[in-house]
Write a protein that holds these residues in place. Sequence first.
Motif, PDB file in Angstrom:
ATOM      1  N   PHE A 161     -57.839  -6.385 -50.340  1.00  0.00           N
ATOM      2  CA  PHE A 161     -58.328  -6.775 -49.003  1.00  0.00           C
ATOM      3  C   PHE A 161     -57.245  -7.576 -48.279  1.00  0.00           C
ATOM      4  N   LEU A 162     -56.917  -7.170 -47.037  1.00  0.00           N
ATOM      5  CA  LEU A 162     -55.939  -7.869 -46.210  1.00  0.00           C
ATOM      6  C   LEU A 162     -56.590  -8.323 -44.910  1.00  0.00           C
ATOM      7  N   TYR A 163     -56.343  -9.592 -44.557  1.00  0.00           N
ATOM      8  CA  TYR A 163     -56.941 -10.167 -43.342  1.00  0.00           C
ATOM      9  C   TYR A 163     -55.931 -11.151 -42.754  1.00  0.00           C
ATOM     10  N   PHE A 164     -55.449 -10.863 -41.527  1.00  0.00           N
ATOM     11  CA  PHE A 164     -54.464 -11.737 -40.889  1.00  0.00           C
ATOM     12  C   PHE A 164     -54.494 -11.498 -39.384  1.00  0.00           C
ATOM     13  N   PHE A 165     -53.674 -12.257 -38.622  1.00  0.00           N
ATOM     14  CA  PHE A 165     -53.657 -12.176 -37.168  1.00  0.00           C
ATOM     15  C   PHE A 165     -52.217 -12.057 -36.664  1.00  0.00           C
ATOM     16  N   THR A 166     -52.042 -11.234 -35.626  1.00  0.00           N
ATOM     17  CA  THR A 166     -50.738 -11.156 -34.969  1.00  0.00           C
ATOM     18  C   THR A 166     -50.675 -12.215 -33.864  1.00  0.00           C
ATOM     19  N   LYS A 167     -49.479 -12.729 -33.606  1.00  0.00           N
ATOM     20  CA  LYS A 167     -49.317 -13.721 -32.547  1.00  0.00           C
ATOM     21  C   LYS A 167     -49.473 -13.083 -31.164  1.00  0.00           C
ATOM     22  N   SER A 168     -49.016 -11.864 -31.005  1.00  0.00           N
ATOM     23  CA  SER A 168     -49.106 -11.180 -29.719  1.00  0.00           C
ATOM     24  C   SER A 168     -50.463 -10.494 -29.570  1.00  0.00           C
ATOM     25  N   VAL A 169     -51.029 -10.572 -28.362  1.00  0.00           N
ATOM     26  CA  VAL A 169     -52.299  -9.896 -28.085  1.00  0.00           C
ATOM     27  C   VAL A 169     -52.091  -8.642 -27.234  1.00  0.00           C
ATOM     28  N   MET A 170     -50.869  -8.414 -26.787  1.00  0.00           N
ATOM     29  CA  MET A 170     -50.586  -7.222 -25.995  1.00  0.00           C
ATOM     30  C   MET A 170     -50.681  -5.983 -26.882  1.00  0.00           C
ATOM     31  N   TRP A 171     -51.317  -4.958 -26.342  1.00  0.00           N
ATOM     32  CA  TRP A 171     -51.652  -3.776 -27.135  1.00  0.00           C
ATOM     33  C   TRP A 171     -50.412  -3.128 -27.748  1.00  0.00           C
ATOM     34  N   GLY A 172     -49.368  -2.935 -26.939  1.00  0.00           N
ATOM     35  CA  GLY A 172     -48.161  -2.286 -27.447  1.00  0.00           C
ATOM     36  C   GLY A 172     -47.467  -3.103 -28.521  1.00  0.00           C
ATOM     37  N   GLU A 173     -47.299  -4.418 -28.291  1.00  0.00           N
ATOM     38  CA  GLU A 173     -46.659  -5.291 -29.279  1.00  0.00           C
ATOM     39  C   GLU A 173     -47.503  -5.393 -30.547  1.00  0.00           C
ATOM     40  N   TYR A 174     -48.824  -5.428 -30.370  1.00  0.00           N
ATOM     41  CA  TYR A 174     -49.748  -5.484 -31.504  1.00  0.00           C
ATOM     42  C   TYR A 174     -49.561  -4.266 -32.418  1.00  0.00           C
ATOM     43  N   LEU A 175     -49.438  -3.080 -31.803  1.00  0.00           N
ATOM     44  CA  LEU A 175     -49.246  -1.859 -32.586  1.00  0.00           C
ATOM     45  C   LEU A 175     -47.887  -1.856 -33.287  1.00  0.00           C
ATOM     46  N   GLU A 176     -46.867  -2.407 -32.622  1.00  0.00           N
ATOM     47  CA  GLU A 176     -45.544  -2.491 -33.246  1.00  0.00           C
ATOM     48  C   GLU A 176     -45.574  -3.375 -34.485  1.00  0.00           C
ATOM     49  N   VAL A 177     -46.268  -4.502 -34.403  1.00  0.00           N
ATOM     50  CA  VAL A 177     -46.366  -5.417 -35.548  1.00  0.00           C
ATOM     51  C   VAL A 177     -47.125  -4.750 -36.690  1.00  0.00           C
ATOM     52  N   LYS A 178     -48.237  -4.086 -36.362  1.00  0.00           N
ATOM     53  CA  LYS A 178     -49.011  -3.391 -37.399  1.00  0.00           C
ATOM     54  C   LYS A 178     -48.160  -2.332 -38.095  1.00  0.00           C
ATOM     55  N   GLU A 179     -47.391  -1.589 -37.312  1.00  0.00           N
ATOM     56  CA  GLU A 179     -46.529  -0.556 -37.881  1.00  0.00           C
ATOM     57  C   GLU A 179     -45.507  -1.174 -38.840  1.00  0.00           C
ATOM     58  N   ASP A 180     -44.897  -2.283 -38.408  1.00  0.00           N
ATOM     59  CA  ASP A 180     -43.892  -2.941 -39.242  1.00  0.00           C
ATOM     60  C   ASP A 180     -44.503  -3.437 -40.552  1.00  0.00           C
ATOM     61  N   ILE A 181     -45.692  -3.998 -40.479  1.00  0.00           N
ATOM     62  CA  ILE A 181     -46.387  -4.471 -41.684  1.00  0.00           C
ATOM     63  C   ILE A 181     -46.685  -3.308 -42.621  1.00  0.00           C
ATOM     64  N   ASN A 182     -47.145  -2.198 -42.053  1.00  0.00           N
ATOM     65  CA  ASN A 182     -47.474  -1.031 -42.880  1.00  0.00           C
ATOM     66  C   ASN A 182     -46.239  -0.500 -43.619  1.00  0.00           C
ATOM     67  N   PHE A 183     -45.100  -0.450 -42.926  1.00  0.00           N
ATOM     68  CA  PHE A 183     -43.867   0.005 -43.575  1.00  0.00           C
ATOM     69  C   PHE A 183     -43.448  -0.939 -44.701  1.00  0.00           C
ATOM     70  N   LYS A 184     -43.601  -2.242 -44.470  1.00  0.00           N
ATOM     71  CA  LYS A 184     -43.234  -3.214 -45.503  1.00  0.00           C
ATOM     72  C   LYS A 184     -44.158  -3.110 -46.720  1.00  0.00           C
ATOM     73  N   ILE A 185     -45.451  -2.832 -46.481  1.00  0.00           N
ATOM     74  CA  ILE A 185     -46.396  -2.638 -47.583  1.00  0.00           C
ATOM     75  C   ILE A 185     -46.016  -1.398 -48.393  1.00  0.00           C
ATOM     76  N   MET A 186     -45.645  -0.310 -47.698  1.00  0.00           N
ATOM     77  CA  MET A 186     -45.206   0.900 -48.398  1.00  0.00           C
ATOM     78  C   MET A 186     -43.957   0.629 -49.244  1.00  0.00           C
ATOM     79  N   GLU A 187     -43.059  -0.175 -48.706  1.00  0.00           N
ATOM     80  CA  GLU A 187     -41.840  -0.520 -49.448  1.00  0.00           C
ATOM     81  C   GLU A 187     -42.171  -1.286 -50.721  1.00  0.00           C
ATOM     82  N   ILE A 188     -43.111  -2.225 -50.632  1.00  0.00           N
ATOM     83  CA  ILE A 188     -43.526  -3.001 -51.812  1.00  0.00           C
ATOM     84  C   ILE A 188     -44.154  -2.088 -52.855  1.00  0.00           C
TER      85      ILE A 188
END
Length: 378
Positions: free
Chosen positions: A315-342
């Motif tokens: 279970f993962l639960y956290f918050f992004t600092k940016s609330v803008m839709w485009g920046e929010y999606l960029e952060v989520k994408e970056d997190i997903n790639f880092k999780i795949m790397e792990i």
Amino acid sequence: MNKTIDWFTNVWTADYWTDMNFWIDMGVSVLILLLFLLWRKLFTKYFFKGILAVSKKTPTDLFTYIVLAFDKPVRMFFVILGIFFALKTAPFTLMEAETLTKLMRSSIIALFGWGIFNFIPYSSNLFTNLSTRLEFEVDKIVMPFVTKVLRFILIALVFSIVLEVWEYDVGAIVAGLGLGGLAFALAAQESIKNLLGGFIIVTEKPFTMGDWIKTPSVEGVVEDISFRSTQVRTFAQAVVTVPNATLSNEPITNWSKMGKRQVTFKLGVQYDTSRTSLERVVRRMENMLRNHEAIDQETILVRFDSFGASSLDIFLYFFTKSVMWGEYLEVKEDINFKIMEILEEEDVVVAFPTRTLHIESQEEKEKTKQYSLRGEKA
């Protein structure tokens, strides 16, 4: 021949075409009109540009705004003045002198009101700049609404003054409207509701210009608010006009006022993952989030949550600092790639729903049958 000719009855008479004085007076009248038109052009080309250049050197923008607001009314004033004096010197009577004077006075009042009408939006800019200097915050949605209210009051005031010029009893007109007020109120119930809804939105300020809102009626960015309605531009770039009465009575979610934006999901890995690998993956994911500059550090939860139907669930639960839709999606994408790397580094595989189908051989079927017969004999 009399200099003053009845334009509508004698315009085609023989005297009209042969009277030299008439044509001289007509030429003077046309010349006066052309002179005023020439002065208008010279005023626009030289005098107005000079005034505007001087006004821009002043400490404030007030004088510049006044010049810009009264530019077109002053130009029109030259035209009206030329027509007035041309008609005064014309060899015919198009209208009575008193009527012409009233028309001239009404035109001047209308032009002055036009200039103030143009100046009102500029005055809101001056007020906004002043509030910024005084560190007094003014909501973006207030000034456009106040501008519309002031313009409405100005139009009503100019209209009443013009009626006074034409010797109409404004008080009697207002009283007459009062007698028919009940019928008008019944006919304009929706408009009154929308007007009150607009005042509620402006005073309570659930959103402001440029905010991203979501209601049962619409979702998008607020572009404008008027007496009757609020315009919202959807993410499909369509503009939706919502009545203020509807908007003021609906729950409004203002996404732009979020301090941070939530991300939560479950990640399932295969059941053959060892305890050591699973624990290491969980700790590395949490550490990655703790050191990510775009993640709010107040609340971060990464835990081995449950034994799912076909996976071990993290279970993962956290918050992004940016609330803008485009920046929010960029952060989520970056997190997903880092999780795949792990997961790749720890050799842990993401699970997908599976079912195991066991097919009995013929020998197993015979044994099952024998066991069932022995059970029956027993």
